[in-house]
Enzyme design. Structure first.
Site, PDB file in Angstrom:
ATOM      1  N   LYS B  79       0.841  -1.201   0.000  1.00 39.10           N
ATOM      2  CA  LYS B  79       0.000   0.000   0.000  1.00 39.10           C
ATOM      3  C   LYS B  79       0.877   1.252   0.000  1.00 39.10           C
ATOM      4  O   LYS B  79       1.914   1.278   0.660  1.00 39.10           O
ATOM      5  CB  LYS B  79      -0.905  -0.024   1.242  1.00 39.10           C
ATOM      6  CG  LYS B  79      -1.963   1.082   1.267  1.00 39.10           C
ATOM      7  CD  LYS B  79      -2.886   0.925   2.480  1.00 39.10           C
ATOM      8  CE  LYS B  79      -3.948   2.006   2.538  1.00 39.10           C
ATOM      9  NZ  LYS B  79      -4.842   1.861   3.708  1.00 39.10           N
ATOM     10  N   SER B 154      -9.804   1.933   2.841  1.00 36.53           N
ATOM     11  CA  SER B 154      -8.897   2.635   1.962  1.00 36.53           C
ATOM     12  C   SER B 154      -7.872   1.751   1.249  1.00 36.53           C
ATOM     13  O   SER B 154      -7.286   2.176   0.268  1.00 36.53           O
ATOM     14  CB  SER B 154      -8.151   3.702   2.759  1.00 36.53           C
ATOM     15  OG  SER B 154      -7.305   3.092   3.719  1.00 36.53           O
ATOM     16  N   SER B 178     -10.126  -0.385   7.008  1.00 34.65           N
ATOM     17  CA  SER B 178      -9.487  -0.226   5.694  1.00 34.65           C
ATOM     18  C   SER B 178      -8.788  -1.448   5.120  1.00 34.65           C
ATOM     19  O   SER B 178      -8.366  -1.422   3.962  1.00 34.65           O
ATOM     20  CB  SER B 178      -8.498   0.933   5.737  1.00 34.65           C
ATOM     21  OG  SER B 178      -9.184   2.166   5.683  1.00 34.65           O
TER      22      SER B 178
END
Lengths: 96, 485
Positions: B79, B154, B178
């Site tokens: 990420k 997210s 997330s």
């Protein structure tokens, strides 16, 4: 009646170091009002005798040996600076 | 069949026997990215040249008699809020568009030690603020199961890349859901570890008392291997816990006989879509057949979690994001009048709308005159939520419910009203507030879109969470289904 005035929105924006337009101030007023009124449902709960939780683990004052270790090289640290001179990060004048 | 349809343990065996090479795995990853990433839009930055070089070095070690770690040679996506030395890290924000980190996050160093191969950086909502990936300042990642729907957020890029077969697994971060929510939307396995299990050093901070890094994988077993590699106390993060790290994969016995499951009535109540409820009830039947028992319980303060979370996370974010000021790194406005003007313009031009909204909310909640009414009140409610979990865990081993109230929604459907978007995280947020571990595993479909079962455990008891998730997975075949792209 909004829970937050336009002047308060502008004050908060200044504290947060955000430049906002009149239009944005109005938009933030509506959105923050909605979120804050939603958050006020917390007032249904009696929390007079409840301790606040800032952190879930039972840890306090985590200490370590005070040993010198190598820092990052100056040129590496300055690599991402938008402006620098003579090994310093450069900004506009802070005093008139 | 793709190489990534194999589990880590099988790939490890194939590498060991030299039937495949690390270069084959890296090839498979970049080939798939070339085929589908135009549609999925999961990656922000690729690290191909370096990845191929690492693969070559690893291939040079194949066949040698030395003991190799389980993740040796495996391709991974990271990420874009985890800093990677020499590899652009943006948090999907224009304010970090040109940011070239000068050190690795601890989890990234650990992956390097485990000799995994970093394929690239994955898209996300800007600074991890969002539940759909639509807040990325670059592009919205799509759900591989239906590219008209969101992948969740997210960590939407991290979940979509695994679901689409672009990487074997990935790392995400979870502040209010997330990892688990996108894992649920994309039909993969995502775990938020106990707060303190994994170092946050080098994870660009959103809400420091809630953020945790965790693994997204296709199977529970792979998830356990990846958590093993990234867990442990870190001198660089004083909130990482000095507790022993068990062997997670060893605990995957398939045995859940006598396990006591609590099902909070609040998690199957109003706002939860009917077929989501049905899939959870069907999943409980599966676990019952395996010898577990379940009872309905109450987490009475659940309904207050969302409001408490937005006050606390936004307050922490407003402090954490003060560092983006256009001075030391990141975007700086052109021709500022003075230093204050430089701060204000750099931040206003660099941050997106949702980030500004949360900074504003947090600054307000922490400001003089409002601190007690909002921030401190939310901290007290957090105590009540944490106690809800402690009470249930006195009698039960795990808590089970849905991960999300609905399957993935359409792109653009919830962008107009922030509160509608926030409501999506109502079932994942309490877990972060309490600091306990939670996993999402595939448990069904709703009109072709995956659903996730959330299994929540006691502090530092990821082993039980994994054992239950694995037993469930082995008894079902939801995880074997793949999206068509």
């Amino acid at each position: 009646m909004s829970r937050i005035t336009i002047d308060e929105v502008k004050h908060v924006a200044n504290l947060a170091r955000l430049a906002i337009t009149e239009e944005e101030a109005e938009q933030f007023q509506h959105q923050l009002d909605a979120i804050i009124s939603f958050a006020e449902e917390l007032n249904e709960l009696d929390t007079d005798h409840v301790e606040p939780t800032s952190h879930v683990l039972d840890m306090n004052n985590v200490l370590r040996e005070d040993e010198a270790t190598k820092g990052l090289p100056q040129e590496e640290v300055l690599k991402n600076a938008p402006d620098s001179q003579d090994g310093y990060i450069k900004v506009p004048s802070i005093m008139d | 069949m793709s190489l990534f349809d194999h589990k880590v343990a099988e790939l490890h065996e194939l590498l060991h026997k030299k039937e495949i090479s690390a270069t084959d795995l890296v090839d498979a990853s970049y080939k798939r990215i070339a085929e589908v990433d135009d549609k999925v839009k999961a990656f922000l930055t690729l690290d191909e040249e370096h990845a191929r070089q690492v693969a070559k070095e690893i291939d040079g070690k194949l066949g040698r008699d030395e003991q190799k770690g389980q993740l040796f040679g495996m391709p991974i996506g990271v990420k874009d809020n985890l800093v990677t030395k020499g590899l652009r890290t943006t948090c999907a924000s224009q304010i970090l568009d040109n940011f070239d980190p000068i050190y690795d996050a601890t989890v990234v160093s650990k992956l390097k030690e485990a000799e995994t191969i970093k394929i690239g950086k994955l898209n996300m909502d800007e600074f991890a603020m969002g539940s759909s990936n639509e807040n990325s300042s670059y592009r919205a990642t799509r759900n591989p199961w239906n590219i008209e729907t969101v992948p969740g957020g997210s960590s939407g890029g991290s979940a979509a890349a695994v679901a689409a077969g672009e990487v074997l697994f990935s790392l995400g971060s979870d502040t209010g859901g997330s990892i688990r929510q996108p894992a649920s939307f994309c039909g993969v396995v995502g775990l938020k570890p106990t707060y303190g299990r994994v170092s946050r050093f080098g994870l660009v901070a959103f809400a420091s008392s809630l953020d945790q890094v965790g693994p997204i994988t296709r199977t529970v077993e792979d998830n356990a291997y990846l958590l093993q590699a990234i867990s442990g106390v870190d001198p660089m993060d004083s909130t990482s816990a000095n507790v022993s790290v068990p062997n997670f994969a060893e605990g995957l016995t398939g045995d859940v006989k006598g396990l006591k499951i609590a099902v909070p009535k609040e998690y199957l109540g109003e706002g939860v879509q009917e077929d989501v409820k049905q899939s959870v009830l069907a999943s409980l039947k599966v676990l019952e057949k395996l010898g577990a028992t379940w009872e309905e319980v109450s987490l009475p303060h659940s309904k207050y979690a969302l409001a408490a979370y937005y006050l606390l996370s936004s307050s922490e974010a407003s402090a954490n994001l003060a560092r983006f000021d256009g001075v030391r790194y990141g975007y700086r406005t052109e021709n500022p009048e003075n230093l204050i003007d430089l701060y204000k313009k750099s931040r206003s031009e660099g941050f997106g709308d949702e980030v500004k909204r949360r900074i504003m909310l947090g600054t307000f909640a922490l400001s003089s005159g409002y601190y007690d009414a909002y921030y401190k009140k939310a901290q007290k409610v957090r105590t009540l939520i944490k106690q809800d979990f402690e009470n249930v865990f006195e009698k039960y081993d795990v808590i089970i419910g849905p991960t999300t109230p609905t399957p993935a929604f359409k792109i653009g459907e919830k962008t107009k009203d922030p509160l509608t978007m926030y409501a999506n995280d109502i079932l994942t947020i309490p877990v972060n507030l309490a600091g306990v571990p939670g996993i999402s595993v595939p448990c069904g479909f709703s009109e072709g879109l995956p659903l996730g079962l959330q299994i929540i455990g006691k502090h530092f008891d990821e082993s039980t969470v994994y054992r239950v998730a694995h037993a469930f997975e082995q008894a079902t075949d939801f995880h074997k289904q793949k999206p068509e792209l």
